[in-house]
Scaffold this motif. Structure first.
Motif, PDB file in Angstrom:
ATOM      1  N   ALA A  43     -23.822   1.055 -27.885  1.00  0.00           N
ATOM      2  CA  ALA A  43     -23.704  -0.541 -27.462  1.00  0.00           C
ATOM      3  C   ALA A  43     -24.543  -1.243 -28.478  1.00  0.00           C
ATOM      4  O   ALA A  43     -24.180  -2.285 -28.990  1.00  0.00           O
ATOM      5  CB  ALA A  43     -24.412  -0.711 -25.968  1.00  0.00           C
ATOM      6  N   ASP A 101     -30.263   3.500 -16.332  1.00  0.00           N
ATOM      7  CA  ASP A 101     -28.962   4.026 -16.380  1.00  0.00           C
ATOM      8  C   ASP A 101     -28.690   4.804 -15.212  1.00  0.00           C
ATOM      9  O   ASP A 101     -27.361   5.219 -14.780  1.00  0.00           O
ATOM     10  CB  ASP A 101     -28.826   4.896 -17.491  1.00  0.00           C
ATOM     11  CG  ASP A 101     -29.521   6.359 -17.523  1.00  0.00           C
ATOM     12  OD1 ASP A 101     -30.800   6.013 -17.279  1.00  0.00           O
ATOM     13  OD2 ASP A 101     -29.018   7.039 -17.773  1.00  0.00           O
ATOM     14  N   GLU A 166     -22.371  -0.646 -18.197  1.00  0.00           N
ATOM     15  CA  GLU A 166     -22.983  -1.122 -19.686  1.00  0.00           C
ATOM     16  C   GLU A 166     -24.497  -1.047 -19.174  1.00  0.00           C
ATOM     17  O   GLU A 166     -25.253  -0.962 -18.137  1.00  0.00           O
ATOM     18  CB  GLU A 166     -22.551  -2.358 -19.760  1.00  0.00           C
ATOM     19  CG  GLU A 166     -21.307  -2.724 -19.828  1.00  0.00           C
ATOM     20  CD  GLU A 166     -20.952  -4.342 -20.038  1.00  0.00           C
ATOM     21  OE1 GLU A 166     -21.777  -5.187 -20.353  1.00  0.00           O
ATOM     22  OE2 GLU A 166     -19.913  -4.783 -19.651  1.00  0.00           O
ATOM     23  N   LYS A 169     -26.812  -2.806 -16.492  1.00  0.00           N
ATOM     24  CA  LYS A 169     -25.940  -3.074 -15.447  1.00  0.00           C
ATOM     25  C   LYS A 169     -25.683  -1.848 -14.590  1.00  0.00           C
ATOM     26  O   LYS A 169     -25.078  -2.024 -13.439  1.00  0.00           O
ATOM     27  CB  LYS A 169     -24.796  -3.388 -15.921  1.00  0.00           C
ATOM     28  CG  LYS A 169     -24.575  -4.517 -16.846  1.00  0.00           C
ATOM     29  CD  LYS A 169     -25.083  -5.929 -16.292  1.00  0.00           C
ATOM     30  CE  LYS A 169     -24.967  -7.054 -17.190  1.00  0.00           C
ATOM     31  NZ  LYS A 169     -25.463  -8.231 -16.446  1.00  0.00           N
TER      32      LYS A 169
END
Length: 357
Positions: A43, A101, A166, A169
């Motif tokens: 990312a 995560d 993501e 998120k």
């Protein structure tokens, strides 16, 4: 800060090489760690490439603007896009909680206010469940103790994302800011005089730990079985199906009685125990870390009153960020994103300030 990306590109390439080795995939813990880090770096690098490419496009547009004025407008638009890319990249480069995560486990417990507090705990569960539906997550009630009026004395729910979210998120990355005491001001259903009461419910948020995150030895556990309490039916409270697990080294005790069998309740109790052990390990690490790190951890202090829900004014107020809105009915119906965003922004600002100090 962006100079550091070159080193991350090298790390990304090395991880990609290691992920191609068969021996890595035979080690579940290592494979998980590498895949998580690879996704984070991917990312960052994609955003960095975008930022670089926009810089090249701006340079070309500036040159062509001498011949055609329309390119000047394009250059201005590209600069706006590059500023947005720079902001995204800066956010991605700010050091994050290692558990961001992960999925989350929420424990909601009634507190001050008796039956009214239990009803409010049910309102909070519904709020989180509806927010999860909005963002495509799945909620699973692991254990629950209902009150006489249909609220919850205590309820534990797992919140799981679909696929790979993501960065920033995942459920724990957002919901960790919900940990603390939630206060409600309203006329309880049990109040006959129409007086406004204040009661509270507590929320505990933990990253859901997998077996590769926390090692639990059988010899460290004492497992007791007992008869479930609460509503009957389908042998729920007629057999010794409830399970209580005590982790002897830490003294942590977890009970589950929601499922019909001892085996199911044991598995659910172990899920909660793993999450609590991981949370305890992270708190211990945070206590030994720098002052900056400790200050960030305090933003999710579970002991502080973090939010007030005022029904007469239809108002929700977050006491940590100063967020205030008069759409309490919508928030309780799952429109929680603006409230969570205020906490995320405050946390990012604190982390950035710590880096620049």
């Amino acid at each position: 800060m962006f100079d550091a990306v070159e080193g991350l590109i090298a790390e990304h390439g090395e991880i990609e090489r290691r992920l191609g080795l068969p021996e890595v995939h035979s080690d579940a813990r290592l494979s998980k760690q590498l895949n998580t880090r690879y996704a984070q770096l991917s990312a960052i690098i994609a955003t960095y490439r975008d930022w670089q490419g926009l810089g090249d496009d701006i340079e070309a547009a500036d040159l062509l603007a001498h011949e055609d004025a329309s390119f000047a407008e394009e250059a201005a638009e590209l600069r706006t896009q590059r500023e947005a890319a720079a902001e995204r990249l800066q956010r991605l480069l700010i050091p994050r909680d290692p558990s961001d995560d992960k999925d989350a486990i929420l424990e909601i417990k009634s507190g001050e206010g008796g039956e009214e507090s239990a009803l409010f705990a049910g309102d909070l569960l519904r709020m989180y469940s509806r927010f999860a539906e909005r963002v495509g997550w799945r909620c699973e009630i692991i254990d629950a103790g209902e009150s006489d009026l249909g609220g919850y004395k205590s309820v534990t729910v797992a919140v799981k994302a679909k696929g790979t979210p993501e960065p920033g998120k995942a459920p724990y990355a957002l919901l960790k800011f919900e940990g603390g005491v939630h206060r409600v001001q309203r006329v309880p259903v049990t109040e006959s005089q129409g007086r406004i009461h204040t009661s509270a419910a507590g929320v505990l948020v933990m990253p859901e730990a997998e077996s590769v995150d926390v090692e639990i030895h059988d010899n460290d556990l004492r497992i007791d079985v007992f008869r479930s309490s609460g509503p009957g039916g389908q042998s729920v409270n007629t057999t010794d199906s409830a399970v209580r697990i005590t982790h002897l080294p830490t003294g942590i005790v977890v009970s589950c009685q929601n499922e019909k069998s001892q085996l199911q309740n044991k598995e659910q109790a172990l899920r909660i125990l793993r999450a609590r052990l991981l949370a305890a390990a992270e708190e211990e690490a945070a206590a030994a870390a720098s002052d900056a790190r400790r200050s960030q951890i305090r933003t999710v202090d579970r002991s502080e009153r973090i939010r007030t829900y005022n029904f007469p004014e239809n108002r929700v107020s977050d006491h940590r960020t100063g967020y205030k809105a008069y759409n309490l009915d919508a928030v309780l119906d799952g429109d929680l994103a603006p409230v969570l965003d205020s906490a995320v922004e405050a946390d990012l600002a604190a982390r950035l300030a710590a880096l620049e100090a």
